[in-house]
Scaffold this motif. Structure first.
Motif, PDB file in Angstrom:
ATOM      1  N   LEU A   1      31.718  35.568  35.805  1.00  0.00           N
ATOM      2  CA  LEU A   1      32.567  36.705  36.186  1.00  0.00           C
ATOM      3  C   LEU A   1      33.998  36.481  35.731  1.00  0.00           C
ATOM      4  O   LEU A   1      34.691  37.418  35.287  1.00  0.00           O
ATOM      5  CB  LEU A   1      32.533  36.916  37.700  1.00  0.00           C
ATOM      6  CG  LEU A   1      31.186  37.262  38.339  1.00  0.00           C
ATOM      7  CD1 LEU A   1      31.346  37.450  39.853  1.00  0.00           C
ATOM      8  CD2 LEU A   1      30.572  38.510  37.711  1.00  0.00           C
ATOM      9  N   MET A   2      34.461  35.237  35.813  1.00  0.00           N
ATOM     10  CA  MET A   2      35.808  34.899  35.335  1.00  0.00           C
ATOM     11  C   MET A   2      35.895  35.103  33.825  1.00  0.00           C
ATOM     12  O   MET A   2      36.896  35.629  33.308  1.00  0.00           O
ATOM     13  CB  MET A   2      36.145  33.450  35.709  1.00  0.00           C
ATOM     14  CG  MET A   2      36.232  33.203  37.211  1.00  0.00           C
ATOM     15  SD  MET A   2      36.212  31.448  37.677  1.00  0.00           S
ATOM     16  CE  MET A   2      37.707  30.866  36.872  1.00  0.00           C
ATOM     17  N   LEU A   3      34.829  34.721  33.119  1.00  0.00           N
ATOM     18  CA  LEU A   3      34.790  34.932  31.666  1.00  0.00           C
ATOM     19  C   LEU A   3      34.805  36.416  31.323  1.00  0.00           C
ATOM     20  O   LEU A   3      35.429  36.832  30.343  1.00  0.00           O
ATOM     21  CB  LEU A   3      33.546  34.278  31.063  1.00  0.00           C
ATOM     22  CG  LEU A   3      33.553  32.754  30.909  1.00  0.00           C
ATOM     23  CD1 LEU A   3      32.249  32.291  30.267  1.00  0.00           C
ATOM     24  CD2 LEU A   3      34.728  32.298  30.075  1.00  0.00           C
ATOM     25  N   PHE A   4      34.104  37.230  32.119  1.00  0.00           N
ATOM     26  CA  PHE A   4      34.104  38.678  31.886  1.00  0.00           C
ATOM     27  C   PHE A   4      35.534  39.219  31.920  1.00  0.00           C
ATOM     28  O   PHE A   4      35.931  40.026  31.075  1.00  0.00           O
ATOM     29  CB  PHE A   4      33.286  39.402  32.957  1.00  0.00           C
ATOM     30  CG  PHE A   4      31.803  39.131  32.902  1.00  0.00           C
ATOM     31  CD1 PHE A   4      31.219  38.504  31.811  1.00  0.00           C
ATOM     32  CD2 PHE A   4      30.988  39.520  33.948  1.00  0.00           C
ATOM     33  CE1 PHE A   4      29.858  38.260  31.770  1.00  0.00           C
ATOM     34  CE2 PHE A   4      29.633  39.295  33.919  1.00  0.00           C
ATOM     35  CZ  PHE A   4      29.058  38.653  32.829  1.00  0.00           C
ATOM     36  N   CYS A   5      36.295  38.787  32.936  1.00  0.00           N
ATOM     37  CA  CYS A   5      37.664  39.272  33.080  1.00  0.00           C
ATOM     38  C   CYS A   5      38.507  38.892  31.866  1.00  0.00           C
ATOM     39  O   CYS A   5      39.307  39.691  31.371  1.00  0.00           O
ATOM     40  CB  CYS A   5      38.298  38.705  34.351  1.00  0.00           C
ATOM     41  SG  CYS A   5      37.521  39.292  35.881  1.00  0.00           S
ATOM     42  N   PHE A   6      38.305  37.677  31.360  1.00  0.00           N
ATOM     43  CA  PHE A   6      39.067  37.205  30.203  1.00  0.00           C
ATOM     44  C   PHE A   6      38.593  37.884  28.917  1.00  0.00           C
ATOM     45  O   PHE A   6      39.400  38.375  28.117  1.00  0.00           O
ATOM     46  CB  PHE A   6      38.924  35.685  30.080  1.00  0.00           C
ATOM     47  CG  PHE A   6      39.612  35.110  28.868  1.00  0.00           C
ATOM     48  CD1 PHE A   6      40.993  34.946  28.852  1.00  0.00           C
ATOM     49  CD2 PHE A   6      38.886  34.743  27.740  1.00  0.00           C
ATOM     50  CE1 PHE A   6      41.628  34.432  27.730  1.00  0.00           C
ATOM     51  CE2 PHE A   6      39.510  34.223  26.621  1.00  0.00           C
ATOM     52  CZ  PHE A   6      40.888  34.067  26.621  1.00  0.00           C
ATOM     53  N   THR A   7      37.284  37.927  28.722  1.00  0.00           N
ATOM     54  CA  THR A   7      36.719  38.422  27.469  1.00  0.00           C
ATOM     55  C   THR A   7      36.884  39.928  27.299  1.00  0.00           C
ATOM     56  O   THR A   7      37.289  40.405  26.230  1.00  0.00           O
ATOM     57  CB  THR A   7      35.220  38.069  27.378  1.00  0.00           C
ATOM     58  OG1 THR A   7      35.060  36.659  27.516  1.00  0.00           O
ATOM     59  CG2 THR A   7      34.628  38.530  26.059  1.00  0.00           C
ATOM     60  N   TYR A   8      36.557  40.680  28.350  1.00  0.00           N
ATOM     61  CA  TYR A   8      36.538  42.139  28.236  1.00  0.00           C
ATOM     62  C   TYR A   8      37.848  42.811  28.620  1.00  0.00           C
ATOM     63  O   TYR A   8      38.168  43.893  28.116  1.00  0.00           O
ATOM     64  CB  TYR A   8      35.407  42.713  29.099  1.00  0.00           C
ATOM     65  CG  TYR A   8      34.030  42.223  28.710  1.00  0.00           C
ATOM     66  CD1 TYR A   8      33.508  42.487  27.446  1.00  0.00           C
ATOM     67  CD2 TYR A   8      33.256  41.484  29.596  1.00  0.00           C
ATOM     68  CE1 TYR A   8      32.255  42.037  27.084  1.00  0.00           C
ATOM     69  CE2 TYR A   8      31.997  41.025  29.238  1.00  0.00           C
ATOM     70  CZ  TYR A   8      31.505  41.309  27.981  1.00  0.00           C
ATOM     71  OH  TYR A   8      30.261  40.861  27.612  1.00  0.00           O
ATOM     72  N   LEU A   9      38.609  42.185  29.539  1.00  0.00           N
ATOM     73  CA  LEU A   9      39.818  42.841  30.039  1.00  0.00           C
ATOM     74  C   LEU A   9      41.084  42.033  29.791  1.00  0.00           C
ATOM     75  O   LEU A   9      42.166  42.425  30.236  1.00  0.00           O
ATOM     76  CB  LEU A   9      39.675  43.122  31.543  1.00  0.00           C
ATOM     77  CG  LEU A   9      38.471  43.987  31.954  1.00  0.00           C
ATOM     78  CD1 LEU A   9      38.427  44.145  33.465  1.00  0.00           C
ATOM     79  CD2 LEU A   9      38.543  45.344  31.287  1.00  0.00           C
ATOM     80  N   ASN A  10      40.958  40.900  29.108  1.00  0.00           N
ATOM     81  CA  ASN A  10      42.107  40.048  28.778  1.00  0.00           C
ATOM     82  C   ASN A  10      42.886  39.661  30.036  1.00  0.00           C
ATOM     83  O   ASN A  10      44.112  39.623  30.046  1.00  0.00           O
ATOM     84  CB  ASN A  10      43.034  40.759  27.783  1.00  0.00           C
ATOM     85  CG  ASN A  10      44.000  39.789  27.116  1.00  0.00           C
ATOM     86  OD1 ASN A  10      43.681  38.612  26.931  1.00  0.00           O
ATOM     87  ND2 ASN A  10      45.190  40.276  26.777  1.00  0.00           N
ATOM     88  N   ALA A  11      42.142  39.389  31.097  1.00  0.00           N
ATOM     89  CA  ALA A  11      42.762  39.002  32.371  1.00  0.00           C
ATOM     90  C   ALA A  11      42.392  37.560  32.686  1.00  0.00           C
ATOM     91  O   ALA A  11      41.213  37.186  32.658  1.00  0.00           O
ATOM     92  CB  ALA A  11      42.287  39.926  33.489  1.00  0.00           C
TER      93      ALA A  11
ATOM     94  N   MET B   1      25.482  40.088  29.143  1.00  0.00           N
ATOM     95  CA  MET B   1      26.935  40.007  29.191  1.00  0.00           C
ATOM     96  C   MET B   1      27.401  38.561  29.331  1.00  0.00           C
ATOM     97  O   MET B   1      28.397  38.149  28.725  1.00  0.00           O
ATOM     98  CB  MET B   1      27.476  40.851  30.335  1.00  0.00           C
ATOM     99  CG  MET B   1      27.450  42.342  30.101  1.00  0.00           C
ATOM    100  SD  MET B   1      28.191  43.278  31.470  1.00  0.00           S
ATOM    101  CE  MET B   1      29.920  42.806  31.323  1.00  0.00           C
ATOM    102  N   GLU B   2      26.677  37.777  30.145  1.00  0.00           N
ATOM    103  CA  GLU B   2      27.024  36.368  30.308  1.00  0.00           C
ATOM    104  C   GLU B   2      26.915  35.631  28.976  1.00  0.00           C
ATOM    105  O   GLU B   2      27.819  34.872  28.590  1.00  0.00           O
ATOM    106  CB  GLU B   2      26.095  35.719  31.340  1.00  0.00           C
ATOM    107  CG  GLU B   2      26.322  36.200  32.765  1.00  0.00           C
ATOM    108  CD  GLU B   2      25.296  35.675  33.745  1.00  0.00           C
ATOM    109  OE1 GLU B   2      25.475  35.884  34.950  1.00  0.00           O
ATOM    110  OE2 GLU B   2      24.304  35.061  33.294  1.00  0.00           O
ATOM    111  N   GLU B   3      25.823  35.866  28.259  1.00  0.00           N
ATOM    112  CA  GLU B   3      25.618  35.206  26.969  1.00  0.00           C
ATOM    113  C   GLU B   3      26.670  35.640  25.952  1.00  0.00           C
ATOM    114  O   GLU B   3      27.198  34.818  25.191  1.00  0.00           O
ATOM    115  CB  GLU B   3      24.211  35.519  26.448  1.00  0.00           C
ATOM    116  CG  GLU B   3      23.096  34.918  27.312  1.00  0.00           C
ATOM    117  CD  GLU B   3      21.718  35.401  26.914  1.00  0.00           C
ATOM    118  OE1 GLU B   3      21.644  36.372  26.113  1.00  0.00           O
ATOM    119  OE2 GLU B   3      20.724  34.827  27.404  1.00  0.00           O
TER     120      GLU B   3
END
Length: 308
Positions: free
Chosen positions: A224-234, A293-295
């Motif tokens: 979930l932390m990676l999602f924030c960084f990868t998709y939303l640059n957060a 999405m995780e992959e």
């Protein structure tokens, strides 16, 4: 797979999803006795099943509601979104309320010839949900296997209505007004016509199990932390799954704030919305898209760091 921040569910849909995903609510009726209705309110926690557009409520035979409704059927029924395990502790710690639905209407006891029908609906619902989980693939079992032992599914909780020695009066709650209360305590009135026309999310019976299964897994929370960084640059320090639905999910991420304490940045919890490219048509579709999405996120970060 592309994700973006968006508000995509109407308040009517959110209300219906909460009602379908939970199995306990607070029933309130006007106290009464042989002399008539009183001004005081009797309130108790009851089990229910939301079916055919309304709650069917199982009230223990010795509960005061059974006396009250003989004199006055008017009542209210409040249900909160189920908050399993770690999520409940987190929201409490940051003083954030669970999203809730408040209904006003009439609690009408079912006639004898309808009680067996309600029991059949209950049994069919439980059987159907258990079958879906037992037939699901690896992506689903991989998430649900992480659930806390204390986090029972909706079907497991409703099954207690058959296992207990308690006798019940079954009510249908005819809705006259509907209100949605968000996590900040804001009130949103929902038109009954819009509520009746809306459809419950296909994933709603499994919300609690999915959310807890994800939040109990350190690996999935890192994803979930990676999602924030990868998709939303957060850049987030920690993350929890807040809610799920067929169109995507909401994440609570711990991000730096502008405030400083002892020269170091303070942190605050911020909500992030991710949407799927294609709406999930069942629990397996949801879990498969989450795994994809995780992959994708891991691959993206590996390439970014020059390791891919």
């Amino acid at each position: 797979m592309k994700a973006n921040k968006a508000t995509i569910l109407s308040y009517a849909e959110k209300c219906k999803n909460i009602l379908v995903s939970n199995w306990t609510g607070q029933l309130n009726t006007i106290k009464a006795d042989a002399k008539g209705s009183k001004e005081d309110i009797h309130s108790s926690k009851v089990k229910y099943l939301f079916k055919k557009g309304k709650p069917f409520i199982w009230v223990p035979k010795n509960d005061q509601h059974n006396v009250n409704t003989i004199i006055d059927e008017r009542g209210s029924f409040a249900v909160a979104s189920p908050l399993p395990g770690k999520l409940a502790y987190l929201l409490k710690s940051i003083k954030r309320l669970p999203t809730r639905v408040a209904l006003t209407g009439d609690a009408v006891p079912l006639k004898d010839d309808k009680i067996d029908f309600a029991a059949e609906i209950l049994e069919e619902t439980i059987s159907s949900e258990i079958k879906v989980i037992s037939n699901a693939g690896y992506s689903v079992s991989g998430i649900l296997s992480s659930c806390n032992l204390g986090c029972a599914s909706r079907s497991e909780n409703l099954l207690e209505l058959f296992n207990e020695d308690e006798e019940y009066t079954v009510y249908k709650f005819n809705i006259r007004a509907c209100t949605f209360l968000d996590g900040n305590g804001r009130i949103h009135e929902v038109e009954v016509e819009g509520f009746e026309a809306s459809k419950a999310d296909v994933l709603s019976p499994y919300y609690a199990s999915l959310i807890d299964g994800i939040n109990q897994s350190e690996a999935r929370r890192r994803a979930l932390m990676l999602f924030c960084f990868t998709y939303l640059n957060a850049n987030v320090k920690d993350a929890y799954m807040l809610s799920v639905d067929r169109r995507g999910f909401d994440v609570l991420g711990k991000v730096p704030s502008q405030a400083l304490k002892n020269g170091l940045p303070e942190y605050q919890w911020k909500e992030f919305r991710f949407t799927f490219k294609d709406a999930a048509h069942d629990i397996e579709s949801f879990c498969n898209q989450l795994v994809e999405m995780e992959e994708e996120a891991v691959k993206s970060v590996s390439n970014f760091s020059g390791l891919g």
